[in-house]
Every structure is written in structure tokens, then in C-alpha cells.
Design a protein around this motif. Structure first.
Motif, PDB file in Angstrom:
ATOM      1  N   GLN A 175      85.374 -52.076  41.569  1.00 18.33           N
ATOM      2  CA  GLN A 175      85.407 -50.653  41.916  1.00 18.33           C
ATOM      3  C   GLN A 175      85.720 -49.903  40.725  1.00 18.33           C
ATOM      4  N   VAL A 176      86.709 -50.197  40.111  1.00 20.53           N
ATOM      5  CA  VAL A 176      87.129 -49.444  38.933  1.00 20.53           C
ATOM      6  C   VAL A 176      85.963 -49.340  37.729  1.00 20.53           C
ATOM      7  N   ALA A 177      85.243 -50.406  37.502  1.00 21.52           N
ATOM      8  CA  ALA A 177      84.257 -50.591  36.632  1.00 21.52           C
ATOM      9  C   ALA A 177      82.970 -49.656  37.056  1.00 21.52           C
ATOM     10  N   LEU A 178      82.763 -49.373  38.251  1.00 16.10           N
ATOM     11  CA  LEU A 178      81.657 -48.686  38.942  1.00 16.10           C
ATOM     12  C   LEU A 178      82.118 -47.204  38.810  1.00 16.10           C
ATOM     13  N   VAL A 179      83.272 -46.957  38.950  1.00 13.50           N
ATOM     14  CA  VAL A 179      83.656 -45.616  38.965  1.00 13.50           C
ATOM     15  C   VAL A 179      83.717 -45.061  37.587  1.00 13.50           C
ATOM     16  N   VAL A 180      84.094 -45.880  36.533  1.00 10.21           N
ATOM     17  CA  VAL A 180      83.918 -45.580  35.038  1.00 10.21           C
ATOM     18  C   VAL A 180      82.730 -45.284  34.787  1.00 10.21           C
ATOM     19  N   VAL A 181      81.826 -46.485  35.033  1.00  9.18           N
ATOM     20  CA  VAL A 181      80.454 -45.885  34.535  1.00  9.18           C
ATOM     21  C   VAL A 181      79.684 -44.707  35.391  1.00  9.18           C
ATOM     22  N   SER A 182      80.053 -44.536  36.683  1.00  4.92           N
ATOM     23  CA  SER A 182      79.646 -43.434  37.258  1.00  4.92           C
ATOM     24  C   SER A 182      80.078 -42.083  36.678  1.00  4.92           C
ATOM     25  N   TYR A 183      81.405 -42.098  36.453  1.00  7.56           N
ATOM     26  CA  TYR A 183      82.023 -40.857  35.815  1.00  7.56           C
ATOM     27  C   TYR A 183      81.466 -40.477  34.578  1.00  7.56           C
ATOM     28  N   THR A 184      81.259 -41.508  33.721  1.00  8.91           N
ATOM     29  CA  THR A 184      80.855 -41.312  32.283  1.00  8.91           C
ATOM     30  C   THR A 184      79.261 -40.673  32.460  1.00  8.91           C
ATOM     31  N   THR A 185      78.506 -41.190  33.309  1.00 17.60           N
ATOM     32  CA  THR A 185      77.085 -40.818  33.175  1.00 17.60           C
ATOM     33  C   THR A 185      77.020 -39.563  33.949  1.00 17.60           C
ATOM     34  N   ALA A 186      77.893 -39.158  35.006  1.00 15.85           N
ATOM     35  CA  ALA A 186      77.818 -37.993  35.533  1.00 15.85           C
ATOM     36  C   ALA A 186      78.244 -36.960  34.575  1.00 15.85           C
ATOM     37  N   ASN A 187      79.245 -37.281  33.702  1.00 19.46           N
ATOM     38  CA  ASN A 187      79.760 -36.071  32.804  1.00 19.46           C
ATOM     39  C   ASN A 187      78.710 -36.062  31.567  1.00 19.46           C
ATOM     40  N   LEU A 188      77.952 -37.271  31.300  1.00 24.70           N
ATOM     41  CA  LEU A 188      76.883 -36.869  30.293  1.00 24.70           C
ATOM     42  C   LEU A 188      75.616 -36.067  30.924  1.00 24.70           C
ATOM     43  N   TYR A 189      75.456 -36.464  32.112  1.00 22.15           N
ATOM     44  CA  TYR A 189      74.249 -35.411  32.815  1.00 22.15           C
ATOM     45  C   TYR A 189      74.714 -34.071  33.036  1.00 22.15           C
ATOM     46  N   ALA A 190      75.890 -33.827  33.356  1.00 20.49           N
ATOM     47  CA  ALA A 190      76.402 -32.235  33.315  1.00 20.49           C
ATOM     48  C   ALA A 190      76.512 -31.599  32.093  1.00 20.49           C
ATOM     49  N   LYS A 191      76.915 -32.232  31.027  1.00 19.92           N
ATOM     50  CA  LYS A 191      76.845 -31.678  29.825  1.00 19.92           C
ATOM     51  C   LYS A 191      75.434 -31.335  29.236  1.00 19.92           C
ATOM     52  N   TYR A 192      74.590 -32.398  29.372  1.00 16.61           N
ATOM     53  CA  TYR A 192      73.280 -32.308  28.784  1.00 16.61           C
ATOM     54  C   TYR A 192      72.211 -31.641  29.663  1.00 16.61           C
ATOM     55  N   SER A 193      72.770 -31.294  30.960  1.00 19.42           N
ATOM     56  CA  SER A 193      71.616 -30.623  31.595  1.00 19.42           C
ATOM     57  C   SER A 193      72.114 -28.950  31.531  1.00 19.42           C
ATOM     58  N   ARG A 194      72.940 -28.532  30.630  1.00 20.67           N
ATOM     59  CA  ARG A 194      73.294 -27.091  30.564  1.00 20.67           C
ATOM     60  C   ARG A 194      72.123 -26.505  30.215  1.00 20.67           C
ATOM     61  N   PRO A 195      71.666 -25.281  30.635  1.00 21.93           N
ATOM     62  CA  PRO A 195      70.603 -24.242  30.328  1.00 21.93           C
ATOM     63  C   PRO A 195      70.371 -24.264  28.743  1.00 21.93           C
ATOM     64  N   SER A 196      71.467 -23.995  28.026  1.00 21.62           N
ATOM     65  CA  SER A 196      71.539 -23.616  26.694  1.00 21.62           C
ATOM     66  C   SER A 196      71.168 -24.860  25.680  1.00 21.62           C
ATOM     67  N   ILE A 197      71.249 -26.012  26.333  1.00 17.56           N
ATOM     68  CA  ILE A 197      70.847 -27.257  25.695  1.00 17.56           C
ATOM     69  C   ILE A 197      69.348 -27.671  25.953  1.00 17.56           C
ATOM     70  N   LEU A 198      69.134 -27.175  27.271  1.00 18.77           N
ATOM     71  CA  LEU A 198      67.690 -27.732  27.596  1.00 18.77           C
ATOM     72  C   LEU A 198      66.900 -26.780  26.825  1.00 18.77           C
ATOM     73  N   GLU A 199      67.129 -25.435  26.560  1.00 15.10           N
ATOM     74  CA  GLU A 199      65.974 -24.545  26.063  1.00 15.10           C
ATOM     75  C   GLU A 199      65.964 -25.030  24.652  1.00 15.10           C
ATOM     76  N   LYS A 200      67.324 -25.555  24.225  1.00 16.89           N
ATOM     77  CA  LYS A 200      67.014 -26.007  22.613  1.00 16.89           C
ATOM     78  C   LYS A 200      66.195 -27.171  22.472  1.00 16.89           C
ATOM     79  N   TYR A 201      65.976 -28.198  23.430  1.00 12.25           N
ATOM     80  CA  TYR A 201      65.052 -29.166  23.432  1.00 12.25           C
ATOM     81  C   TYR A 201      63.837 -29.169  23.931  1.00 12.25           C
ATOM     82  N   GLN A 202      63.518 -27.787  24.390  1.00  7.98           N
ATOM     83  CA  GLN A 202      62.114 -27.645  25.225  1.00  7.98           C
ATOM     84  C   GLN A 202      60.996 -27.742  24.199  1.00  7.98           C
ATOM     85  N   GLY A 203      61.203 -27.471  22.991  1.00 11.50           N
ATOM     86  CA  GLY A 203      59.973 -27.545  21.763  1.00 11.50           C
ATOM     87  C   GLY A 203      59.535 -29.107  21.298  1.00 11.50           C
ATOM     88  N   ASP A 204      60.737 -29.964  21.829  1.00 12.61           N
ATOM     89  CA  ASP A 204      60.486 -31.222  21.480  1.00 12.61           C
ATOM     90  C   ASP A 204      59.691 -31.979  22.338  1.00 12.61           C
TER      91      ASP A 204
END
Length: 126
Positions: free
Chosen positions: A97-126
Motif C-alpha cells: 500500500q505504501v508503495a502504491l501511494v508513493v507512486v500515485s502521489y508522485t505521478t499525480a504531482n507530475l501530472y498537476a505540475k506539467y498540465s499547467r496552462p502556462s507550460i502547455l502553451e510553451k509546448y504547443q509548438g512541439d
């Protein structure tokens, strides 16, 4: 490895897979594998609570990923506590359970960080 919004689907589905894994683990743990009381316990109902963020996670809603990272810490605390307090199979299930939580916490944080509108606009040209 460079992190970018291109990996959003990977992080989203890893988070969803971990949530479903935690639901399945909780049900098996509390009903059959190592229940607190013989014959299962009502603690299995906490698996239903883990389903609350599932719809938002499946639809890729950034806000859901943000609050999920705070929500899932309850399962981390429970897993750490039970890994310390239980013996045998219960301890191993708590470590999973601890391992699943750590993985889900990390991936959810990465998703939240890199789905910011300012970052998505920057990468739209790629």
C-alpha cells in the motif's frame, strides 16, 4: 530523461492504475487476506472512499489531481502505521500500500505540475 507535458497520459494512467490497485488491495486485505476481525471487517468500505477521485482522474482534470495528492496521504499514513503495527502478511500488504501511494502521489504531482496552462502553451509548438 526530460519531463514534459508529452508524458501526461503516462502519469495519468499510472495514477489511475495505482488507485485501482489500492482499491483492490484494500478489498482483498480487509475481507480475505488479513482482516482485522475473522470473517472480514467494515474497514473494507474505505476502498469505496478511494473511488471518489476516480472520475476526475480518468478525465484528466488537473484540479482533481491537485486535491488527490492531499487525499492520498491518508492512505500513506495508514500504510506506514499498519506496516509498523502488524506482523506477517498484514505487514507486507501495508508495504505494498505504501508503495502504491508513493507512486500515485508522485505521478499525480507530475501530472498537476506539467498540465499547467502556462507550460502547455510553451509546448504547443512541439
Amino acid at each position: 530523461m526530460t519531463l514534459s507535458p508529452k508524458q501526461l497520459p503516462i502519469w495519468q494512467w499510472m495514477t489511475v492504475a495505482c488507485v485501482l490497485g489500492m482499491v483492490l488491495l484494500t478489498m482483498l486485505w480487509e475481507l480475505w487476506l488479513s482482516p482485522l476481525y475473522p470473517g472480514g471487517s467494515w474497514l473494507a468500505a474505505k476502498a469505496l472512499i478511494m473511488l471518489l477521485p476516480l472520475r476526475g482522474l480518468l478525465h484528466g482534470r488537473r484540479y482533481t489531481f491537485q486535491w488527490y495528492t492531499m487525499f492520498v496521504l491518508l492512505w500513506l499514513l495508514e500504510g506506514i502505521m499498519r506496516a509498523y503495527a502488524e506482523t506477517g502478511l498484514g505487514r507486507w500488504l501495508a508495504c505494498v500500500q505504501v508503495a502504491l501511494v508513493v507512486v500515485s502521489y508522485t505521478t499525480a504531482n507530475l501530472y498537476a505540475k506539467y498540465s499547467r496552462p502556462s507550460i502547455l502553451e510553451k509546448y504547443q509548438g512541439d
